[in-house]
Every structure is written in C-alpha cells, then in structure tokens.
Design a protein around this motif. Structure first.
Motif, PDB file in Angstrom:
ATOM      1  N   ASP A 207       0.970  -1.099   0.094  1.00 46.70           N
ATOM      2  CA  ASP A 207      -0.171   0.022  -0.145  1.00 46.70           C
ATOM      3  C   ASP A 207       1.014   1.275  -0.014  1.00 46.70           C
ATOM      4  O   ASP A 207       1.692   1.613   0.782  1.00 46.70           O
ATOM      5  N   ALA A 208       1.029   1.950  -1.140  1.00 50.78           N
ATOM      6  CA  ALA A 208       1.877   3.024  -1.213  1.00 50.78           C
ATOM      7  C   ALA A 208       1.642   4.369  -0.617  1.00 50.78           C
ATOM      8  O   ALA A 208       2.670   5.097  -0.159  1.00 50.78           O
ATOM      9  N   SER A 209       0.553   4.297   0.291  1.00 53.43           N
ATOM     10  CA  SER A 209       0.189   5.714   1.025  1.00 53.43           C
ATOM     11  C   SER A 209       0.571   5.605   2.539  1.00 53.43           C
ATOM     12  O   SER A 209       0.366   6.199   3.270  1.00 53.43           O
ATOM     13  N   CYS A 210       1.230   4.271   3.032  1.00 52.09           N
ATOM     14  CA  CYS A 210       1.364   3.947   4.316  1.00 52.09           C
ATOM     15  C   CYS A 210       2.718   4.419   4.831  1.00 52.09           C
ATOM     16  O   CYS A 210       3.900   4.295   4.022  1.00 52.09           O
ATOM     17  N   LYS A 211       2.792   5.235   5.729  1.00 47.82           N
ATOM     18  CA  LYS A 211       3.930   5.709   6.449  1.00 47.82           C
ATOM     19  C   LYS A 211       4.265   4.744   7.508  1.00 47.82           C
ATOM     20  O   LYS A 211       3.603   4.271   8.591  1.00 47.82           O
ATOM     21  N   ASP A 212       5.699   4.149   7.260  1.00 47.08           N
ATOM     22  CA  ASP A 212       5.790   2.834   8.210  1.00 47.08           C
ATOM     23  C   ASP A 212       7.336   3.087   9.091  1.00 47.08           C
ATOM     24  O   ASP A 212       7.779   4.259   8.876  1.00 47.08           O
ATOM     25  N   PRO A 213       7.312   2.362  10.156  1.00 44.47           N
ATOM     26  CA  PRO A 213       8.332   2.570  10.969  1.00 44.47           C
ATOM     27  C   PRO A 213       9.486   1.850  10.824  1.00 44.47           C
ATOM     28  O   PRO A 213      10.254   1.699  11.715  1.00 44.47           O
ATOM     29  N   VAL A 214       9.628   1.122   9.767  1.00 40.53           N
ATOM     30  CA  VAL A 214      10.707  -0.103   9.490  1.00 40.53           C
ATOM     31  C   VAL A 214      12.030   0.621   9.521  1.00 40.53           C
ATOM     32  O   VAL A 214      12.971   0.069  10.190  1.00 40.53           O
ATOM     33  N   ARG A 215      12.272   1.840   9.197  1.00 41.73           N
ATOM     34  CA  ARG A 215      13.514   2.689   9.291  1.00 41.73           C
ATOM     35  C   ARG A 215      13.768   2.697  10.531  1.00 41.73           C
ATOM     36  O   ARG A 215      15.054   2.546  11.002  1.00 41.73           O
ATOM     37  N   ASP A 216      12.987   3.396  11.485  1.00 42.09           N
ATOM     38  CA  ASP A 216      13.280   3.508  12.855  1.00 42.09           C
ATOM     39  C   ASP A 216      13.607   2.052  13.703  1.00 42.09           C
ATOM     40  O   ASP A 216      14.489   2.097  14.360  1.00 42.09           O
ATOM     41  N   GLN A 217      12.969   1.130  13.153  1.00 39.96           N
ATOM     42  CA  GLN A 217      13.063   0.053  13.910  1.00 39.96           C
ATOM     43  C   GLN A 217      14.461  -0.662  13.402  1.00 39.96           C
ATOM     44  O   GLN A 217      15.455  -1.236  14.214  1.00 39.96           O
ATOM     45  N   TYR A 218      14.740  -0.524  12.249  1.00 41.26           N
ATOM     46  CA  TYR A 218      16.270  -0.880  11.577  1.00 41.26           C
ATOM     47  C   TYR A 218      17.412  -0.030  12.561  1.00 41.26           C
ATOM     48  O   TYR A 218      18.268  -0.472  12.812  1.00 41.26           O
ATOM     49  N   GLN A 219      17.028   1.226  12.596  1.00 42.73           N
ATOM     50  CA  GLN A 219      18.105   2.269  13.368  1.00 42.73           C
ATOM     51  C   GLN A 219      18.244   1.592  14.932  1.00 42.73           C
ATOM     52  O   GLN A 219      19.348   1.699  15.434  1.00 42.73           O
ATOM     53  N   ALA A 220      17.034   1.266  15.292  1.00 44.50           N
ATOM     54  CA  ALA A 220      17.269   0.649  16.823  1.00 44.50           C
ATOM     55  C   ALA A 220      17.979  -0.405  17.000  1.00 44.50           C
ATOM     56  O   ALA A 220      18.800  -0.620  17.815  1.00 44.50           O
ATOM     57  N   ALA A 221      17.922  -1.365  15.918  1.00 43.70           N
ATOM     58  CA  ALA A 221      18.687  -2.635  16.027  1.00 43.70           C
ATOM     59  C   ALA A 221      20.284  -2.289  15.878  1.00 43.70           C
ATOM     60  O   ALA A 221      21.030  -2.871  16.601  1.00 43.70           O
ATOM     61  N   VAL A 222      20.533  -1.040  15.053  1.00 40.74           N
ATOM     62  CA  VAL A 222      22.009  -0.784  14.786  1.00 40.74           C
ATOM     63  C   VAL A 222      22.226  -0.086  16.264  1.00 40.74           C
ATOM     64  O   VAL A 222      23.500  -0.571  16.654  1.00 40.74           O
ATOM     65  N   ASP A 223      21.527   0.586  16.831  1.00 44.14           N
ATOM     66  CA  ASP A 223      21.825   1.149  18.073  1.00 44.14           C
ATOM     67  C   ASP A 223      22.228   0.143  19.182  1.00 44.14           C
ATOM     68  O   ASP A 223      22.991   0.377  19.852  1.00 44.14           O
ATOM     69  N   LEU A 224      21.356  -1.046  18.975  1.00 47.34           N
ATOM     70  CA  LEU A 224      21.880  -2.022  20.054  1.00 47.34           C
ATOM     71  C   LEU A 224      22.758  -2.910  19.736  1.00 47.34           C
ATOM     72  O   LEU A 224      23.268  -3.886  20.514  1.00 47.34           O
ATOM     73  N   GLY A 225      23.238  -2.708  18.323  1.00 51.49           N
ATOM     74  CA  GLY A 225      24.483  -3.601  18.117  1.00 51.49           C
ATOM     75  C   GLY A 225      24.094  -4.946  17.509  1.00 51.49           C
ATOM     76  O   GLY A 225      24.919  -5.866  17.706  1.00 51.49           O
ATOM     77  N   ILE A 226      22.813  -5.002  17.087  1.00 52.34           N
ATOM     78  CA  ILE A 226      22.252  -6.325  16.451  1.00 52.34           C
ATOM     79  C   ILE A 226      22.783  -6.294  15.177  1.00 52.34           C
ATOM     80  O   ILE A 226      23.057  -5.481  14.347  1.00 52.34           O
ATOM     81  N   HIS A 227      23.193  -7.574  14.886  1.00 49.71           N
ATOM     82  CA  HIS A 227      23.899  -7.944  13.589  1.00 49.71           C
ATOM     83  C   HIS A 227      23.106  -9.069  12.843  1.00 49.71           C
ATOM     84  O   HIS A 227      23.668  -9.494  11.919  1.00 49.71           O
ATOM     85  N   GLY A 228      22.095  -9.726  13.250  1.00 50.59           N
ATOM     86  CA  GLY A 228      21.523 -10.658  12.777  1.00 50.59           C
ATOM     87  C   GLY A 228      20.248 -11.130  13.356  1.00 50.59           C
ATOM     88  O   GLY A 228      19.668 -10.413  14.353  1.00 50.59           O
ATOM     89  N   THR A 229      19.521 -11.809  12.778  1.00 48.46           N
ATOM     90  CA  THR A 229      18.033 -12.162  13.096  1.00 48.46           C
ATOM     91  C   THR A 229      17.832 -13.888  13.128  1.00 48.46           C
ATOM     92  O   THR A 229      18.387 -14.608  12.415  1.00 48.46           O
ATOM     93  N   PRO A 230      16.969 -14.284  13.881  1.00 52.00           N
ATOM     94  CA  PRO A 230      16.169 -13.471  15.197  1.00 52.00           C
ATOM     95  C   PRO A 230      17.143 -13.067  16.139  1.00 52.00           C
ATOM     96  O   PRO A 230      17.890 -13.838  16.813  1.00 52.00           O
ATOM     97  N   ALA A 231      16.808 -11.931  16.647  1.00 49.67           N
ATOM     98  CA  ALA A 231      17.282 -11.514  17.896  1.00 49.67           C
ATOM     99  C   ALA A 231      16.199 -10.981  18.965  1.00 49.67           C
ATOM    100  O   ALA A 231      15.473 -10.292  18.720  1.00 49.67           O
ATOM    101  N   MET A 232      16.255 -11.422  20.039  1.00 49.04           N
ATOM    102  CA  MET A 232      15.341 -11.263  21.212  1.00 49.04           C
ATOM    103  C   MET A 232      15.814 -10.520  22.247  1.00 49.04           C
ATOM    104  O   MET A 232      16.702 -10.741  22.795  1.00 49.04           O
ATOM    105  N   ILE A 233      14.850  -9.510  22.739  1.00 51.02           N
ATOM    106  CA  ILE A 233      15.420  -8.767  23.849  1.00 51.02           C
ATOM    107  C   ILE A 233      14.145  -9.497  24.955  1.00 51.02           C
ATOM    108  O   ILE A 233      13.275  -9.333  24.827  1.00 51.02           O
ATOM    109  N   LEU A 234      14.955 -10.165  25.802  1.00 51.35           N
ATOM    110  CA  LEU A 234      14.176 -11.061  27.062  1.00 51.35           C
ATOM    111  C   LEU A 234      13.506 -10.039  27.946  1.00 51.35           C
ATOM    112  O   LEU A 234      13.818  -8.811  27.996  1.00 51.35           O
ATOM    113  N   PRO A 235      12.760 -10.586  28.819  1.00 56.85           N
ATOM    114  CA  PRO A 235      12.106  -9.912  29.911  1.00 56.85           C
ATOM    115  C   PRO A 235      12.903  -8.970  30.701  1.00 56.85           C
ATOM    116  O   PRO A 235      12.608  -7.919  31.050  1.00 56.85           O
ATOM    117  N   ASP A 236      13.997  -9.359  31.094  1.00 57.39           N
ATOM    118  CA  ASP A 236      15.086  -8.761  31.880  1.00 57.39           C
ATOM    119  C   ASP A 236      16.058  -7.766  31.162  1.00 57.39           C
ATOM    120  O   ASP A 236      16.957  -7.255  31.730  1.00 57.39           O
TER     121      ASP A 236
END
Length: 271
Positions: A207-236
């Motif tokens: 749907d071309a009209s959608c404004k999505d958060p995928v770029r922000d989620q990608y940047q968050a993963a970079v900030d966390l130092g995540i380098h692969g998937t799946p990567a889980m942040i556990l409850p603690d």
C-alpha cells in the motif's frame, strides 16, 4: 446559649486534610526528582573535559559509575570507564566482586529495555489474553531461523509470554527484506500478514500510502549492536540470538532470573 454555625469550621478542617494529603504526596515523590535534578559539578567538569577528547560521546552519556573515581562513558551499547582526572579510559566489563553483579551488562539490559519500550507502539503483537512476560523480537521474513522461531510462538503464548515483533534486515535499505517488511507493516491486518509472511514467505502488494516505522526499527537494531536475526530482547533486557524451542527460551529466562536472585538484584522487566 447562642447557636453557632459549624460549617466554616468543618470546611477549614476539610481544607487542612487536603493540604496535608498533598504535602504527603509531594514528600513521597519530590526527593527523587530533586535528587535527579541536583547539580553535580564534578560530573559536569568531566563532561566538559570529554567534550574535546571524545567529541562523539554525548554529554548525557557520561555518568558516574558504581565504582568511586570512575565515570561511565557510553557509545551505543559500548561502555567504558574514565578516571577522575579524565586522562585514562578503560574499555571492558565492570563487575562487583562482593556480589557478583555484572554492572556493565546490567546497564546494557536497561538500555535494551528502554529501546524496546520506545518501539512498543509500532510492534506487531502475538500474545495471550493476559501475558505475564514480554519478549521483543527483531525479525526478517526472508530469514529461515526467524520462520522456525515463529512456529514456537503459539507455545510461548501458552506459557504466558507475549511476543512483540519489530523488523531488522542486516542488508539495510534498499534490500528485498527491508521492502517486504514495509509491505507487511502497511497491511490492514499486520498480524495476519506477518504470520503468512513468516510461515510461507508470501507477502502481499504494498500500500503506497502507508507511512511505516521500519527505518526507525532498523536504526534501533543498529543502536543495540544487533547484527543478525532473529534477535530477542528478553524480559530482563538480556539479548538472545537465533532459533530455539519455546522450552529453551523459557529456561533461559528462568536461569537469568535464578542467577540474579542470590545477589538480590531487581532486574528491569519488559513493560
């Protein structure tokens, strides 16, 4: 004997009770606010010194550490410690020898949970009616192990664990996985679309009209130092990579809690 109107006195007593209640409320909350806002000249001096020596580090990322004479310096998920004279930096993990607490890793856990909380409104959720714990999962519909992990989600839900999915592709943008993530997020039923995408690899038309958060989620993963998937942040706040059966994930959560218990730790918990 003259009759007096007791209503003004009763109103006065009522106002006094309200005033006392407000003062008690302020007394219970103000000290922590005041403590946070209290000036710390030594810390500010250290921030001034490091502004020229480590210009890539933000002022707010320089804090006092748990060890006297050392200041904590953070860049992303990398932590270091600077001596009080501002001349020497120590790169490594700090631990408390008396309790065994892994101080640096505990700080990372809190940072991860803070980022997970920020991503929460745009996550795609698979959860039981009353989840007792939450895991944030960085996923990629083109990732084989992400698909295997997704098959464990119903069992995790049965065990009371809610899953919040966000997107990350190690190939960044532009890439097929990045674009397919945007397609999924832009569907009316995101949960159904992600479910089909992870189980079968089929992704609908964008749907071309959608404004999505995928770029922000990608940047968050970079900030966390995540380098692969799946990567889980556990409850603690712990970080767990790769595919595992639901029972193994639950065991990891329990073992982390058990390791913290003898030290009397109060680990942060995913909201």
């Amino acid at each position: 004997m003259p009759v007096t109107d007791s209503r003004p006195l009763a109103q006065l007593h009522r106002l006094m009770r309200i005033a006392i209640a407000v003062l008690l409320l302020l007394a219970s909350t103000t000290p922590s606010i005041a403590a946070d806002a209290a000036p710390d000249p030594e810390l500010e001096q250290m921030r001034d010194r490091l502004a020229t020596r480590l210009p890539e580090v933000r002022r707010e990322d320089v804090q006092r550490s748990a060890a006297p004479g050392l200041f904590e310096v953070r860049s992303g998920m990398t932590f270091g410690y600077v001596t009080a004279d501002g001349l020497y930096v120590i790169s490594g993990e700090m631990a408390d020898l008396s309790t065994g607490e892994r101080i640096t890793e505990a700080r990372r856990d809190r940072e991860r949970l803070g980022i997970a909380q920020r991503l929460q409104p745009d996550a795609i959720v698979f959860a039981p009616a009353a989840p007792t714990q939450w895991i944030t999962v960085f996923t990629d519909v083109d990732c084989h192990y992400c698909r295997l992990l997704h098959r464990e989600v119903p069992e995790l839900n049965k065990l009371g664990i809610g899953i919040r999915y966000v997107f990350f592709s190690k190939y960044g943008s532009p890439s097929q996985a990045y674009d397919r993530a945007r397609v999924i997020w832009c569907q009316k039923d995101r949960q159904a679309s992600l479910n089909v995408g992870l189980l079968s690899g089929v992704v609908p038309t964008r749907d071309a009209s959608c404004k999505d958060p995928v770029r922000d989620q990608y940047q968050a993963a970079v900030d966390l130092g995540i380098h692969g998937t799946p990567a889980m942040i556990l409850p603690d706040g712990g970080l767990f990579y790769g595919y595992a059966k639901a029972e193994s994930i639950v065991e990891e959560i329990r073992s982390r809690a058990a390791a913290a218990a003898p030290r009397g730790d109060q680990p942060p918990t995913a909201p």
